[in-house]
Design a protein around this motif. Structure first.
Motif, PDB file in Angstrom:
ATOM      1  N   MET A 150      19.642-120.912 -41.271  1.00  0.00           N
ATOM      2  CA  MET A 150      18.280-120.595 -40.875  1.00  0.00           C
ATOM      3  C   MET A 150      18.106-120.754 -39.370  1.00  0.00           C
ATOM      4  O   MET A 150      17.423-119.976 -38.718  1.00  0.00           O
ATOM      5  N   THR A 151      18.750-121.789 -38.815  1.00  0.00           N
ATOM      6  CA  THR A 151      18.638-122.024 -37.382  1.00  0.00           C
ATOM      7  C   THR A 151      19.212-120.848 -36.601  1.00  0.00           C
ATOM      8  O   THR A 151      18.625-120.413 -35.603  1.00  0.00           O
ATOM      9  N   ARG A 152      20.356-120.331 -37.041  1.00  0.00           N
ATOM     10  CA  ARG A 152      20.952-119.196 -36.366  1.00  0.00           C
ATOM     11  C   ARG A 152      20.056-117.966 -36.453  1.00  0.00           C
ATOM     12  O   ARG A 152      19.920-117.209 -35.495  1.00  0.00           O
ATOM     13  N   VAL A 153      19.447-117.787 -37.622  1.00  0.00           N
ATOM     14  CA  VAL A 153      18.538-116.650 -37.798  1.00  0.00           C
ATOM     15  C   VAL A 153      17.343-116.782 -36.863  1.00  0.00           C
ATOM     16  O   VAL A 153      16.909-115.803 -36.228  1.00  0.00           O
ATOM     17  N   ARG A 154      16.805-118.012 -36.774  1.00  0.00           N
ATOM     18  CA  ARG A 154      15.652-118.240 -35.903  1.00  0.00           C
ATOM     19  C   ARG A 154      16.017-117.999 -34.442  1.00  0.00           C
ATOM     20  O   ARG A 154      15.249-117.388 -33.685  1.00  0.00           O
ATOM     21  N   LYS A 155      17.206-118.441 -34.030  1.00  0.00           N
ATOM     22  CA  LYS A 155      17.649-118.233 -32.652  1.00  0.00           C
ATOM     23  C   LYS A 155      17.840-116.748 -32.366  1.00  0.00           C
ATOM     24  O   LYS A 155      17.476-116.256 -31.283  1.00  0.00           O
ATOM     25  N   ALA A 156      18.413-116.041 -33.315  1.00  0.00           N
ATOM     26  CA  ALA A 156      18.629-114.609 -33.129  1.00  0.00           C
ATOM     27  C   ALA A 156      17.293-113.878 -33.019  1.00  0.00           C
ATOM     28  O   ALA A 156      17.132-112.962 -32.208  1.00  0.00           O
ATOM     29  N   TRP A 157      16.318-114.308 -33.851  1.00  0.00           N
ATOM     30  CA  TRP A 157      14.997-113.686 -33.806  1.00  0.00           C
ATOM     31  C   TRP A 157      14.326-113.946 -32.461  1.00  0.00           C
ATOM     32  O   TRP A 157      13.730-113.041 -31.865  1.00  0.00           O
ATOM     33  N   ARG A 158      14.437-115.189 -31.975  1.00  0.00           N
ATOM     34  CA  ARG A 158      13.838-115.523 -30.679  1.00  0.00           C
ATOM     35  C   ARG A 158      14.484-114.735 -29.551  1.00  0.00           C
ATOM     36  O   ARG A 158      13.809-114.262 -28.637  1.00  0.00           O
ATOM     37  N   LEU A 159      15.799-114.590 -29.610  1.00  0.00           N
ATOM     38  CA  LEU A 159      16.509-113.827 -28.592  1.00  0.00           C
ATOM     39  C   LEU A 159      16.082-112.370 -28.609  1.00  0.00           C
ATOM     40  O   LEU A 159      15.851-111.765 -27.551  1.00  0.00           O
ATOM     41  N   SER A 160      15.942-111.830 -29.800  1.00  0.00           N
ATOM     42  CA  SER A 160      15.496-110.437 -29.929  1.00  0.00           C
ATOM     43  C   SER A 160      14.082-110.267 -29.395  1.00  0.00           C
ATOM     44  O   SER A 160      13.770-109.273 -28.731  1.00  0.00           O
TER      45      SER A 160
END
Length: 230
Positions: A1-11
């Motif tokens: 979930m953390t990786r998904v959240r980071k990817a979303w923030r980066l996007s």
């Protein structure tokens, strides 16, 4: 979930950056328009016949009168007459002063680096289309489009090209002669009538076939008209 959240923030950050970049480019182009136009007055008015205008637009920008500055057309790709005029007006040799000049230098650098994906130039095309009529855009394009080098002189505009390459006024050019001039626009020093006459003749023949309706572009980016090869 953390990786998904980071990817979303980066996007999200990337999207915000792109939107901000486009907004600044549009604002700059809007405020710089009058000064850019003042620095680049037309020195010659090119008058096309109805037939000549139809030939030019069919090859260079089929949806010219319908799009807002940007378009993806069959055999045209993403390059429009509006985007060509915007590039020369905003990013050409004429230098703006002050803050406008600083932004101009920046956008020139971006275009030199990344012209195929330069969304800033695309915003400038939208601004240009909102500020300049289609008639004025076509007049500026036909008067300033680069037409290669002839006898050591850089030629600009279809009228100058007709005088230099055909030895006659543009109004006196036959359809076949005008098609050859239009054929040069894509790469005027490659499709040069004296340096590479075979390549020019081949491209002109493909354009002639396109105009006759005996072939069509093979997709959006087929500016070579591969399906029209003789």
């Amino acid at each position: 979930m953390t990786r998904v959240r980071k990817a979303w923030r980066l996007s999200a950050l990337l999207a915000a950056f792109v939107l901000a970049y486009l907004a600044v480019a549009a604002a700059w182009a809007w405020t710089a328009f009058d000064d850019a136009l003042r620095l680049a007055p037309l020195t010659e008015t090119v008058v096309l016949s109805e037939r000549q205008a139809a030939i030019l637009l069919r090859v260079e920008d089929p949806d010219f009168y319908g799009h807002p500055g940007l378009s993806i057309g069959q055999g045209q790709g993403v390059a429009t007459i509006s985007s060509a005029v915007a590039r020369d007006l905003f990013l050409g040799k004429d230098r703006l002063d002050g803050v406008q000049g600083v932004f101009q230098a920046f956008y020139r650098g971006v275009f030199a680096c990344c012209k195929r994906i330069d969304l800033g130039r695309d915003m400038m095309a939208l601004v240009l289309d909102a500020r300049m009529s289609k008639r004025e855009q076509l007049q500026r394009y036909t008067a300033t489009v680069y037409m290669g080098t002839h006898e050591g002189q850089q030629l600009k505009g279809l009228a100058q090209a007709a005088r230099s390459y055909l030895g006659k006024p543009l109004a006196a050019a036959t359809d076949e002669e005008f098609i050859r001039l239009v054929a040069m626009i894509k790469a005027p020093n490659h499709y040069h009538p004296s340096r590479n006459p075979a390549a020019l003749a081949e491209r002109a023949a493909r354009i002639q076939a396109l105009l006759l309706g005996s072939c069509a572009p093979d997709g959006w980016f087929d500016t070579d008209y591969a399906g029209c090869a003789t």
